[in-house]
Write an enzyme that holds these catalytic residues in place. Structure first.
Site, PDB file in Angstrom:
ATOM      1  N   GLU A   7       0.895  -1.155  -0.308  1.00  0.00           N
ATOM      2  CA  GLU A   7       0.200  -0.099   0.058  1.00  0.00           C
ATOM      3  C   GLU A   7       0.926   1.127   0.098  1.00  0.00           C
ATOM      4  O   GLU A   7       1.922   1.477   0.761  1.00  0.00           O
ATOM      5  CB  GLU A   7      -1.097   0.011   0.842  1.00  0.00           C
ATOM      6  CG  GLU A   7      -2.267   0.888   1.239  1.00  0.00           C
ATOM      7  CD  GLU A   7      -2.902   1.147   2.273  1.00  0.00           C
ATOM      8  OE1 GLU A   7      -2.529   0.317   3.220  1.00  0.00           O
ATOM      9  OE2 GLU A   7      -3.481   2.159   2.258  1.00  0.00           O
ATOM     10  N   GLU A  11      -8.479   2.268  -3.036  1.00  0.00           N
ATOM     11  CA  GLU A  11      -8.732   1.651  -2.048  1.00  0.00           C
ATOM     12  C   GLU A  11      -9.409   3.054  -1.833  1.00  0.00           C
ATOM     13  O   GLU A  11      -9.078   4.330  -1.657  1.00  0.00           O
ATOM     14  CB  GLU A  11      -7.844   1.562  -0.861  1.00  0.00           C
ATOM     15  CG  GLU A  11      -7.119   0.431  -0.967  1.00  0.00           C
ATOM     16  CD  GLU A  11      -5.954   0.509   0.160  1.00  0.00           C
ATOM     17  OE1 GLU A  11      -6.106   1.277   1.178  1.00  0.00           O
ATOM     18  OE2 GLU A  11      -5.783  -0.586   0.632  1.00  0.00           O
ATOM     19  N   ASN A  26      -4.780   5.223  -2.144  1.00  0.00           N
ATOM     20  CA  ASN A  26      -5.648   5.691  -1.478  1.00  0.00           C
ATOM     21  C   ASN A  26      -6.198   6.679  -1.944  1.00  0.00           C
ATOM     22  O   ASN A  26      -5.691   8.069  -2.893  1.00  0.00           O
ATOM     23  CB  ASN A  26      -5.686   6.216   0.062  1.00  0.00           C
ATOM     24  CG  ASN A  26      -4.869   5.068   1.288  1.00  0.00           C
ATOM     25  OD1 ASN A  26      -6.176   3.986   1.723  1.00  0.00           O
ATOM     26  ND2 ASN A  26      -3.780   4.576   1.389  1.00  0.00           N
ATOM     27  N   GLU A  62      -5.204  -5.274   7.363  1.00  0.00           N
ATOM     28  CA  GLU A  62      -5.116  -5.415   7.718  1.00  0.00           C
ATOM     29  C   GLU A  62      -4.715  -4.636   9.246  1.00  0.00           C
ATOM     30  O   GLU A  62      -6.124  -4.888   9.830  1.00  0.00           O
ATOM     31  CB  GLU A  62      -5.158  -3.519   7.166  1.00  0.00           C
ATOM     32  CG  GLU A  62      -6.553  -2.604   7.469  1.00  0.00           C
ATOM     33  CD  GLU A  62      -6.868  -1.402   6.590  1.00  0.00           C
ATOM     34  OE1 GLU A  62      -5.174  -1.133   6.387  1.00  0.00           O
ATOM     35  OE2 GLU A  62      -7.603  -0.778   6.258  1.00  0.00           O
ATOM     36  N   ASP A  73     -12.012   0.081   2.066  1.00  0.00           N
ATOM     37  CA  ASP A  73     -10.986   0.115   2.844  1.00  0.00           C
ATOM     38  C   ASP A  73     -11.488   0.213   4.585  1.00  0.00           C
ATOM     39  O   ASP A  73     -12.469   1.124   4.352  1.00  0.00           O
ATOM     40  CB  ASP A  73      -9.787   1.622   2.317  1.00  0.00           C
ATOM     41  CG  ASP A  73      -9.061   2.098   3.225  1.00  0.00           C
ATOM     42  OD1 ASP A  73      -8.626   0.221   3.502  1.00  0.00           O
ATOM     43  OD2 ASP A  73      -8.102   2.319   3.264  1.00  0.00           O
TER      44      ASP A  73
HETATM   45  P1  C2E Z   1      -5.048   3.451   5.458  1.00  0.00           P
HETATM   46  O1  C2E Z   1      -5.417   3.989   4.265  1.00  0.00           O
HETATM   47  O2  C2E Z   1      -5.965   2.658   6.131  1.00  0.00           O
HETATM   48  O3  C2E Z   1      -3.600   3.233   6.026  1.00  0.00           O
HETATM   49  C1  C2E Z   1      -3.515   2.645   6.645  1.00  0.00           C
HETATM   50  C2  C2E Z   1      -2.857   3.180   7.896  1.00  0.00           C
HETATM   51  O4  C2E Z   1      -2.706   1.895   9.199  1.00  0.00           O
HETATM   52  C3  C2E Z   1      -1.639   3.368   7.847  1.00  0.00           C
HETATM   53  O5  C2E Z   1      -1.557   4.922   8.253  1.00  0.00           O
HETATM   54  C4  C2E Z   1      -0.508   2.447   8.184  1.00  0.00           C
HETATM   55  O6  C2E Z   1       0.771   2.929   8.835  1.00  0.00           O
HETATM   56  C5  C2E Z   1      -1.180   1.939   9.067  1.00  0.00           C
HETATM   57  N1  C2E Z   1      -0.730   0.489   9.502  1.00  0.00           N
HETATM   58  C6  C2E Z   1      -0.422  -0.323   8.832  1.00  0.00           C
HETATM   59  N2  C2E Z   1      -0.216  -1.577   9.717  1.00  0.00           N
HETATM   60  C7  C2E Z   1      -0.574  -1.725  11.349  1.00  0.00           C
HETATM   61  C8  C2E Z   1      -0.719  -1.991  12.361  1.00  0.00           C
HETATM   62  O7  C2E Z   1       0.301  -3.427  12.645  1.00  0.00           O
HETATM   63  N3  C2E Z   1      -1.106  -1.715  13.891  1.00  0.00           N
HETATM   64  C9  C2E Z   1      -0.979   0.018  13.184  1.00  0.00           C
HETATM   65  N4  C2E Z   1      -1.935   0.298  14.579  1.00  0.00           N
HETATM   66  N5  C2E Z   1      -1.611   0.546  12.674  1.00  0.00           N
HETATM   67  C10 C2E Z   1      -0.799  -0.066  11.100  1.00  0.00           C
HETATM   68  P2  C2E Z   1      -0.943   6.105   8.225  1.00  0.00           P
HETATM   69  O8  C2E Z   1       0.131   5.810   7.009  1.00  0.00           O
HETATM   70  O9  C2E Z   1      -0.392   6.949   9.145  1.00  0.00           O
HETATM   71  O10 C2E Z   1      -2.235   6.208   6.703  1.00  0.00           O
HETATM   72  C11 C2E Z   1      -3.172   7.147   8.069  1.00  0.00           C
HETATM   73  C12 C2E Z   1      -4.232   6.710   7.363  1.00  0.00           C
HETATM   74  O11 C2E Z   1      -3.856   8.120   6.199  1.00  0.00           O
HETATM   75  C13 C2E Z   1      -4.416   5.257   6.089  1.00  0.00           C
HETATM   76  O12 C2E Z   1      -5.068   4.374   6.575  1.00  0.00           O
HETATM   77  C14 C2E Z   1      -4.954   6.343   4.623  1.00  0.00           C
HETATM   78  O13 C2E Z   1      -6.132   6.795   4.877  1.00  0.00           O
HETATM   79  C15 C2E Z   1      -4.411   7.640   5.247  1.00  0.00           C
HETATM   80  N6  C2E Z   1      -3.270   8.080   3.724  1.00  0.00           N
HETATM   81  C16 C2E Z   1      -1.977   7.753   4.005  1.00  0.00           C
HETATM   82  N7  C2E Z   1      -1.996   7.771   2.654  1.00  0.00           N
HETATM   83  C17 C2E Z   1      -3.149   9.041   1.802  1.00  0.00           C
HETATM   84  C18 C2E Z   1      -2.312   9.178   1.065  1.00  0.00           C
HETATM   85  O14 C2E Z   1      -1.659   9.376   0.505  1.00  0.00           O
HETATM   86  N8  C2E Z   1      -4.129   9.774   0.101  1.00  0.00           N
HETATM   87  C19 C2E Z   1      -4.845   9.781   1.017  1.00  0.00           C
HETATM   88  N9  C2E Z   1      -6.188  10.099   0.564  1.00  0.00           N
HETATM   89  N10 C2E Z   1      -5.294   8.965   2.639  1.00  0.00           N
HETATM   90  C20 C2E Z   1      -4.075   8.828   3.023  1.00  0.00           C
HETATM   91 MG    MG Z   2      -5.877   2.551   3.130  1.00  0.00          MG
HETATM   92 MG    MG Z   3      -7.086   0.946   6.704  1.00  0.00          MG
END
Ligand code: C2E
Ligand code: MG
Ligand code: MG
Length: 742
Positions: A525, A616, A583, A703, A646
């Site tokens: 991802e 997603e 995403n 996830e 998602d």
């Molecule tokens: P998401 O799409 O659900 O992405 C997964 C999030 O869960 C990511 O946080 C990832 O670091 C985190 N994660 C992965 N494995 C684990 C785990 O085992 N435990 C826990 N606690 N967390 C885990 P991240 O990178 O902080 O992103 C948070 C959210 O921000 C994402 O959730 C997504 O909705 C959004 N996001 C991130 N990058 C982008 C982007 O480029 N564009 C958009 N529109 N949204 C983004």
């Molecule tokens: Mg995602």
């Molecule tokens: Mg997610």
């Protein structure tokens, strides 16, 4: 003896005289009957009641001054009757026709009749000799040619029923229509339903004076003449009255008749009514009426303008402070409400400022100097305010200002430009009296825009100002510093985004996705990372909502999607056909943006196949805007892209959504397990979701997998695709590539 004889003779003479007197008295009533004994016949000896119509001017009409019945017919009748010793009393007939009037014994005679007719109840009548010969003439509209008499349709007044019978006898082919009033008959003539109107020509001489009848013309030749007689029922009394009248009529000379006619026809009898005036003077009446209406309208308008001005003046008095020209408390509250409603996207703060010890300055330097200082403060502040900002004088030396939030620099600039000038106001005017200014600032929250409550905001700012006043002499404090910090960071994020995209502060990291059964990496991802020059590492959870709120998320996403496409292109060129998940934010789906086309162009540009992009879309987005998202999903899949739902399980998942939304893969968020509730029940739900999704023909990836226990539970439940810290944390592209290389 002689004297006795003489006495006897005298007595006989007296007796004879007495008897004679009795005889004379007894015979007198026969010669001249007394009214009391003679019944109707005796009435005729004194007063003769004559029933006449009164709408036949100049034949019969009511005198305007006296109200008495007069006219040619009345005067002729009076003259004839008086010749035979009658006094005449005219009584207007109430009945519809003279035929009806004949039956009413309140009248001794009724007139005018042309000849004897039968009464309405069928009794015969007798008529007097002719009082006068009256010519009947036809009247028609200007320029109309009349048909021959046998084809003529004439209009007559219903009350001239007797006349109509005479006409019928004289001209058998003629058709007669009756009307109740002259106006109705004229209307019918103009409408063409009758050819002409027939009436006594003396009456015409009166009626045609009406201005609106100027289109009517008398036909030159008199049509016929009709007698003008009085009539009564054919009874002994009737016959007696008529015969007496006839004696009087015989005595009427022609000269007398002509004098009576001339008397009435030479008078200006016609009386104008309102419609006549309007008809005759309409060229003046119309402008007059218009002028009158215009005058009324102008008066009403002027009055309204005056009232509005007064109202405005009153409102100004309420809304503005008379001393300084700033808004009053009431005016300020209204203005703040207006501004917040009109500018929900402008970040605002509200300050409450007050001079410490203003009272003493007033006492020492005079009230006038104090007033001048307040005016100066207002003028100075207003110079710095834009249209979407406002200042109000709350009371005395307390001022509130609603300002667009412009960060720390803005506050410092205000302090230097306005507050410093206030502090030094007297010093700069050679009074060496420095002032201290205390201020409290309330930073508006999203809730303040939804539910505008200015009193509450003022209270908060005032509380912060009080803190300053209590603890120190001068300066300002925030009521809600956390909000201020959050807002300031948000402002930094928003302002800095274009630079971050340019300078490489923004990066795309990858979090691998694995097949737990084989341990193979099946995808990754793409997640955004931001190393902010001023704020350090920022989490997406902080900056994504801010960018969404400011309508800037698409700029960031376009950067991430492009970077992911570039990485995929590079891997393709290395012979490694990989797929990555990207995403899509709900705010990316703006009006006028064709997302499927945008992705299609992007893969084409980088020489990718659509299956290399898995898009997603978060579950909550489907709930909020389902139609648009379902439509987008369908089109994306038709083009060959994979679509994933998602965060399934973390929001308000509904079974209906699983039924309606046609995605390729469900991303089950394992945070579902760590939330409130019994974990065992959670496991049961998860294992059933896994089975249900499989049965629905969709794939499922879990996830947030953080430990071996979770991984083996998922695998045992039939889910092999996983993503989570247990396997890999998100990593830079370099780390991702070297990890894959190993
Ligand atoms: P998401 O799409 O659900 O992405 C997964 C999030 O869960 C990511 O946080 C990832 O670091 C985190 N994660 C992965 N494995 C684990 C785990 O085992 N435990 C826990 N606690 N967390 C885990 P991240 O990178 O902080 O992103 C948070 C959210 O921000 C994402 O959730 C997504 O909705 C959004 N996001 C991130 N990058 C982008 C982007 O480029 N564009 C958009 N529109 N949204 C983004
Ligand atoms: Mg995602
Ligand atoms: Mg997610």
């Amino acid at each position: 003896m002689r004297s006795a004889l003489r006495g006897c003779r005298q007595s006989i003479l007296s007796l004879a005289l007495f008897l004679c007197a009795i005889v004379v008295l007894c015979t007198l009533p026969v010669l001249a009957p007394s009214p009391a004994l003679a019944g109707p016949t005796e009435r005729a000896g004194t007063v003769l009641t004559v029933g006449v119509p009164t709408d036949r001017c100049p034949m019969f009409y009511e005198d305007a001054q006296t109200g008495e019945v007069t006219g040619i017919g009345a005067d002729l009748m009076r003259a004839a009757a008086e010749e035979t010793g009658y006094a005449v009393s005219f009584m207007p007939v109430e009945e519809e026709t003279l035929k009806d009037a004949l039956d009413n014994d309140a009248y001794d005679v009724v007139m005018p009749f042309g000849s004897a007719i039968t009464s309405a109840s069928g009794k015969p009548s007798i008529v007097s000799d002719n009082l006068i010969q009256t010519p009947f003439t036809l009247v028609t509209t200007n320029g109309r040619n009349l048909p021959t008499i046998s084809e003529l349709t004439v209009g007559m007044l219903r009350s001239l029923g007797g006349g109509a019978e005479t006409v019928g006898e004289l001209y058998p082919g003629i058709k007669i229509e009756f009307f109740d009033t002259m106006a109705q008959s004229v209307d019918a003539l103009r409408a063409g339903s009758v050819d002409a109107l027939l009436h006594n020509s003396y009456v015409w001489s009166y009626v045609l004076q009406k201005p609106s009848y100027s289109d009517l013309r008398v036909q030159p030749s008199a049509m016929f003449s009709m007698d003008f007689r009085a009539g009564a029922l054919d009874t002994p009394q009737g016959r007696q009255i008529i015969s007496r009248l006839n004696a009087g009529i015989a005595k009427l000379s022609d000269t007398k008749r002509q004098a009576i006619i001339l008397d009435h026809t030479s008078r200006r009898l016609y009386r104008y009514d309102l419609s006549d005036y309007i008809y005759q003077y309409w060229p003046f009446v119309l402008p007059g009426v218009l002028l009158f209406v215009a005058l009324i309208a102008v008066t009403v308008l002027r009055r309204r303008t005056y009232l509005l001005e007064q109202e405005k003046k009153m409102q100004r008095l309420i809304d503005y402070d008379q001393l300084t020209g700033a808004l009053s408390l009431e005016g300020f509250k209204n203005r703040v409400q207006e501004l917040l409603r009109a500018n929900p996207d402008v970040p605002y703060l509200l300050s409450y400022t007050n001079i410490k010890g203003f009272k003493f300055a007033n006492e020492r330097l005079g009230r006038k100097a104090g007033d001048e200082l307040l005016r100066f403060w207002v003028t100075k502040t207003q110079e710095t305010l834009s249209d979407v900002e406002a200042m109000g004088r709350i009371e005395g030396d307390h001022f509130a200002v609603l300002r667009r939030s412009g960060g720390e620099e803005q506050i410092k600039r205000d302090d230097a430009e306005v507050i410093d000038a206030v502090r030094q106001y007297f010093t700069n005017r050679n009074a060496e009296y420095p002032l201290h200014v205390c201020g409290g600032i309330y930073v508006l929250t999203a809730e303040d825009y939804r539910q505008v409550n200015v009193d509450r905001m003022l209270d908060y700012a005032r509380q912060a100002e009080k803190n300053v006043r209590r603890s120190r002499d001068d300066g300002y404090e925030f009521y809600n510093p956390d909000q201020w910090i959050r807002d300031r960071r948000a402002a930094d994020v928003v302002r800095h985004l274009p630079v971050a995209i340019q300078t490489g502060e923004l990066q795309v990291w990858y979090q691998p996705q694995v097949d737990h059964a084989t341990g193979r990496i099946i995808g990754a991802e793409a997640l955004c990372r931001w190393e902010h020059a001023k704020l350090g590492w920022l989490r997406p959870a902080e900056f994504i909502p801010v960018l969404e709120e400011h309508g800037l998320i698409q700029e960031l996403d376009l950067f991430v999607w492009k970077r992911a496409c570039e990485d995929l292109q590079r891997w393709n060129e290395q012979g490694l056909h990989r797929s990555v998940s990207i995403n899509l934010s709900r705010s990316d789906l703006k009006e006028g943006v064709d997302i499927p086309k945008l992705f299609l162009d992007m893969v084409a540009e980088h020489g990718l196949t659509p299956d290399q992009l898995r898009i997603e879309i978060t579950e909550t987005a489907f709930v909020e805007d389902s139609d648009l998202l379902i439509d987008t999903t369908v089109r994306l899949r038709e083009l060959g892209f994979q679509v994933e739902m998602d965060d399934f399980g973390s929001g308000y998942s509904s079974l209906n959504m699983l039924k309606e939304v046609p995605v390729d893969r469900i991303k089950l968020d394992l945070r579902f397990l760590s939330g409130a509730g019994d974990p065992e029940r959670g496991c049961i739900i998860v294992s059933h979701i896994i089975r249900m999704v499989g049965a629905l023909g969709m794939r499922l990836i879990a996830e947030g997998v953080e430990n071996a226990e979770q991984a083996s539970f998922l695998q045992a439940s039939g889910c092999n695709e996983m993503q989570g810290f247990y396997f890999y944390k998100p990593m830079s592209v370099e780390d991702f590539e070297s990890m894959l290389g190993q």
